[in-house]
Design a protein around this motif. Structure first.
Motif, PDB file in Angstrom:
ATOM      1  N   ASN A 118       0.300   5.593   0.801  1.00 46.85           N
ATOM      2  CA  ASN A 118      -0.693   6.537   1.328  1.00 46.85           C
ATOM      3  C   ASN A 118      -0.904   7.711   0.380  1.00 46.85           C
ATOM      4  O   ASN A 118      -0.750   8.875   0.741  1.00 46.85           O
ATOM      5  N   GLU A 177      -3.795   8.544  -0.960  1.00 48.06           N
ATOM      6  CA  GLU A 177      -5.132   9.085  -0.733  1.00 48.06           C
ATOM      7  C   GLU A 177      -5.870   9.339  -2.043  1.00 48.06           C
ATOM      8  O   GLU A 177      -6.558  10.340  -2.208  1.00 48.06           O
ATOM      9  N   LYS A 193       6.820  -0.539   7.303  1.00 51.18           N
ATOM     10  CA  LYS A 193       6.515   0.795   6.784  1.00 51.18           C
ATOM     11  C   LYS A 193       7.804   1.607   6.643  1.00 51.18           C
ATOM     12  O   LYS A 193       8.704   1.503   7.469  1.00 51.18           O
ATOM     13  N   TYR A 233       5.909  10.220   0.754  1.00 51.39           N
ATOM     14  CA  TYR A 233       4.881   9.185   0.777  1.00 51.39           C
ATOM     15  C   TYR A 233       5.334   8.051   1.682  1.00 51.39           C
ATOM     16  O   TYR A 233       6.525   7.737   1.763  1.00 51.39           O
ATOM     17  N   GLU A 234       4.357   7.443   2.359  1.00 48.02           N
ATOM     18  CA  GLU A 234       4.642   6.294   3.211  1.00 48.02           C
ATOM     19  C   GLU A 234       4.220   5.017   2.494  1.00 48.02           C
ATOM     20  O   GLU A 234       3.110   4.919   1.964  1.00 48.02           O
ATOM     21  N   ASP A 253       0.846  -1.194   0.000  1.00 47.53           N
ATOM     22  CA  ASP A 253       0.000   0.000   0.000  1.00 47.53           C
ATOM     23  C   ASP A 253       0.880   1.243   0.000  1.00 47.53           C
ATOM     24  O   ASP A 253       2.032   1.200   0.444  1.00 47.53           O
TER      25      ASP A 253
END
Length: 402
Positions: free
Chosen positions: A181, A183, A273, A223-224, A179
């Motif tokens: 992040n 958004e 992460k 970005y993570e 994934d």
């Protein structure tokens, strides 16, 4: 890149060599990069160097007219970031050189690897490590509405990727979930490489090359990324067939794909992460708002927007929901070069995705679907050589500059 920037880059490289000759000596030549990757020891040395100079990075942008003493001081403060960006770009160059040979486009003038230096971010080296896994970011490039990254994984508790109770083919193994992040809705594709593909990898290592695209682009400063569990999928069978040890299974669920139920089996469990700063990457893409209508022979298709970057081309269109035949786009959408030829299919993979519906649900003819036509380039393209995007015989000119 402006001429003044190129001169500054040259001086910067010379300063890197002068102050850190030992680290730069560890960099392989272009020929060697085709077969090997930078050593872990080199990444550790550079990581230590960056930590020491971390407080000086804010002075990365200096005035070219400064006196020599000031130039050397500021340059010394940028060595870590500059070297990281160069390393990431060089790793991508080596990757694309191999890719070009595989698809027989290595000698074409359409491919341009030098622009990767402008597109690379400064982050590289180990981005996550615990007792079970180490993740090394080998490079990330970004431009326009897409980015790509190379991640090397090492399963520290295993001697090899393949496990006794799992598939005996390395390519059956992968992250079970990833994934970012961003958004927003993303299109993503990924490829894994193992020791049988790259002899420089150890038997417990793999390379993950992933590509992301999004209509709104990627404009955040950082970005993570989240990677979760590494393993394989097992067909759902009898209880005895699905039996495994507690250490092997950290997650159990069933998903249906073409009627086949599968269970994810983790051989290395965890949630990993890390964050990547996008500070260095330059956007060298070309964007055009079109608002142009063409006909596919049955219905009107509205061309809304085109985003062309060295990594790919996205064409955003709107058409009636009743138009079901996506296959016709593969034969009727092309990229025309300035030399008059079409960009050969060896250079790209083409995909089509439905984005959203709009209109009156009660009137089928009034419902519109937004669709993305996506050219995913196998090697970086010199977009200044592109003349137009052709859709069902209509030509939409582009004016990308180099």
């Amino acid at each position: 890149m402006k001429e003044s920037d190129r001169k500054f880059e040259k001086l910067l490289k010379e300063a890197v060599c002068s102050y850190h000759k030992e680290e730069m000596d560890a960099l392989p030549s272009e020929e060697e990069l085709q077969d090997i990757q930078l050593s872990d020891d080199f990444y550790r040395k550079m990581d230590g160097l960056v930590k020491k100079q971390k407080r000086r990075w804010q002075y990365r942008f200096v005035r070219y007219g400064a006196v020599a003493a000031s130039f050397l001081l500021f340059t010394f403060g940028t060595v870590g970031a500059a070297a990281y960006a160069l390393m990431g770009a060089e790793n991508f160059k080596a990757f694309f050189k191999k890719h070009a040979k595989e698809y027989h486009v290595a000698d074409s003038a359409v491919m341009d690897l030098e622009q990767l230096t402008d597109m690379a971010v400064t982050t590289a080296g180990t981005v996550y490590e615990d007792d079970n896994i180490r993740l090394d970011l080998k490079g990330l490039i970004k431009s326009g509405n897409r980015f790509s990254m190379i991640v090397e994984g090492t399963l520290k508790q295993q001697d090899q990727i393949v496990t006794a109770g799992g598939p005996q083919e390395e390519h059956a193994y992968s992250f079970l979930n990833t994934d970012v992040n961003a958004e927003q809705d993303l299109m993503a594709s990924g490829t894994y490489y193992y020791q049988e593909d790259d002899k420089s990898l150890a038997s417990n290592q793999f390379i993950y090359v992933t590509n992301y695209s999004a209509e709104a682009g990627f404009d955040s400063d950082q970005y993570e990324f989240t990677f979760e569990d590494f393993g394989y999928y097992q067909e759902d069978g009898t209880e005895d067939e699905a039996e495994s040890t507690d250490d092997e299974v950290s997650a159990y669920s069933a998903s249906e794909d073409s009627g086949i139920l599968e269970n994810p089996i983790s051989i290395c469990s965890g949630t990993w992460k890390f964050t990547v700063d996008m500070d260095q990457a330059k956007d060298i893409s070309y964007k055009k708002v079109c608002d142009q209508t063409v006909s596919d022979g049955e219905d009107d298709v509205k061309i809304n927007r085109i985003v062309l970057s060295p990594m790919g081309c996205s064409i955003y269109i709107t058409l009636p929901q009743s138009q079901k035949d996506s296959g016709k786009y593969f034969d009727n959408v092309h990229i025309r070069l300035k030399n008059g030829s079409l960009l050969s299919e060896e250079y790209y993979e083409m995909g089509i995705a439905d984005c959203e519906l709009s209109g009156d649900d009660e009137a089928a003819d009034a419902v519109k679907v937004s669709r993305e036509l996506d050219f995913d380039f196998r090697v970086p393209i010199d977009i200044s050589q592109v003349k137009a995007i052709e859709i069902f015989g209509e030509s939409i000119e582009v004016e990308a500059c180099k």
